[in-house]
Design an enzyme around this catalytic site. Structure first.
Site, PDB file in Angstrom:
ATOM      1  N   CYS A 129       0.812  -1.221   0.000  1.00  0.00           N
ATOM      2  CA  CYS A 129       0.000   0.000   0.000  1.00  0.00           C
ATOM      3  C   CYS A 129       0.849   1.277   0.000  1.00  0.00           C
ATOM      4  CB  CYS A 129      -0.950  -0.015   1.189  1.00  0.00           C
ATOM      5  SG  CYS A 129      -0.179  -0.533   2.723  1.00  0.00           S
ATOM      6  N   LYS A 216      10.103  -3.300   1.450  1.00  0.00           N
ATOM      7  CA  LYS A 216       9.148  -3.384   0.334  1.00  0.00           C
ATOM      8  C   LYS A 216       9.192  -2.092  -0.469  1.00  0.00           C
ATOM      9  CE  LYS A 216       6.003  -6.352   2.916  1.00  0.00           C
ATOM     10  NZ  LYS A 216       4.825  -6.333   3.795  1.00  0.00           N
ATOM     11  N   HIS A 245      -3.042   6.388   4.166  1.00  0.00           N
ATOM     12  CA  HIS A 245      -1.631   6.511   4.543  1.00  0.00           C
ATOM     13  C   HIS A 245      -1.077   7.846   4.014  1.00  0.00           C
ATOM     14  CE1 HIS A 245      -1.793   2.470   5.811  1.00  0.00           C
ATOM     15  NE2 HIS A 245      -0.933   1.887   5.000  1.00  0.00           N
TER      16      HIS A 245
END
Ligand code: A2P
Length: 344
Positions: A129, A216, A245
């Site tokens: 994400c 990531k 986020h």
């Protein structure tokens, strides 16, 4: 228009529920929807897409009559079932981290590298994400100025930890504000109190001191941007925000930067809104990015600490662009490119 038989693995989860909302909102061409989860929820009835659907337990045979399945049930279940689905000619769009770095699996943000979809071998991975949201702002700047490296700090909402994240925050806020323990409280999904706190720890720690989530950002940026040597350093922080986020980014480029060109490329990029009115307190914030399809970027400045550097702030709904929406956009793009089928 051809319609597709679609499965959702993890249909009862935080991302699964958002997938159902977005399929309806975007009028996805589905002739049939199969809702899959664990044996715990099998038989439960769910209202979605104008009808009532029964949740089914996920088994290898669940995929026999499907064209495509979107997986959002964690890496272990992706590893267990994705190849079973592909064996049965069902294309898999996987939200977990299980296959993202597999060289035979395209890792795709459709606005950035949709062309990679045409090389798929049955499984397509949806990025992490924070990576997806950060890259929505980094990519247009990279195209204009040539990215050399970036530093990122994430501010990740509790719903990114699954359906139990917001429940943990609610319980803790209630306990802290009232001073009384919540009856029948569930154990928190976070390693420390999240209410009125910040936890600089998302995912497991590695030996080098970074967390898997932080790596990531580097590894997925390298793959999606096709920049295998890109330098990235990231710190991931869980914050007491329900949804969306935010990421603070300092990026260094090969070419000299200038703010008018940077604003121009950010403002004209599909899926991204440039939100900034200096002097009027206008900048992106998670509360205003929740349930928005577009990510938002603002607080754009020349970075005083690097040559050819820009500093900026990106927000995005991690359940949408960071997961459910991006997965559906992948399926839609595959339909447009006529590759939503096993092509090997
Ligand atoms: P279930 O509700 O039956 O446990 P979240 O990330 O929000 O916690 O959601 C996780 C999702 O993954 C849920 O839909 C959950 O279903 C699903 N899930 C968990 N274990 C399995 C399994 N063994 N097979 C299929 N789906 C699973």
């Amino acid at each position: 228009m051809k319609k597709f038989k679609l499965g959702i693995v993890g249909a009862t989860g935080a991302v699964g529920q958002e997938i159902l909302k977005l399929l309806e909102k975007r009028e996805f061409p589905a002739s049939e929807i199969k809702l899959l989860a664990s044996s715990r929820s099998a038989g439960t009835e769910v209202e979605a897409l104008g009808g009532v659907h029964k949740i089914e337990e996920t088994t290898p045979e669940s995929f026999s009559d499907l064209d495509v399945a979107i997986f959002s049930a964690g890496s272990d279940n992706s590893v267990k079932f994705a190849h079973e689905a592909v064996k049965r000619d069902c294309v898999v769009i996987d939200n977990s981290s299980a296959f993202r770095m597999d060289t035979s699996v395209p890792l795709v943000v459709p606005e950035i590298n949709a062309g990679d979809l045409e090389k798929h071998q049955g499984i397509i991975a949806n990025p992490n994400c924070s990576s997806a949201i950060a890259l929505m702002a980094i990519y247009p700047l990279h195209k204009r100025f040539g990215l050399k490296k970036f530093f990122a700090s994430t501010y990740q909402a509790v719903s990114g930890a699954g359906a139990m994240g917001p429940i943990s925050l609610d319980q803790e806020v209630t306990e802290m504000v009232t001073g009384a323990p919540v009856p029948n409280a569930m154990p928190s999904v976070f390693p420390h109190p999240i209410a009125f706190n910040l936890i600089p720890h998302v995912d497991q720690f590695r030996e080098d001191g970074y967390t898997k989530e932080e790596l990531k950002m580097r590894n997925e940026a390298r793959k999606i941007l096709s920049l295998p040597n890109l330098k990235v350093s990231c710190t991931c922080v869980r914050v007491p925000v329900y949804r969306a986020h935010s990421i603070s980014i300092n990026a260094e480029f090969s070419d000299p930067v200038n703010l008018p060109d940077a604003k121009k490329v950010l403002s004209s990029f599909n899926g991204l809104d440039f939100v900034e009115k200096v002097g009027e307190n206008v900048y992106p914030m998670p509360i205003y990015t929740s349930e928005k399809e577009n990510c938002q970027v603002g607080r754009l400045r020349v970075d005083h600490a690097s040559d050819n550097g820009l500093a900026f702030w990106v927000t995005g709904d991690q359940l949408w662009k960071g997961a459910a929406l991006n997965a559906i956009q992948i399926a839609e793009e595959m339909i447009r490119r006529n590759c939503l089928r096993k092509i090997f």
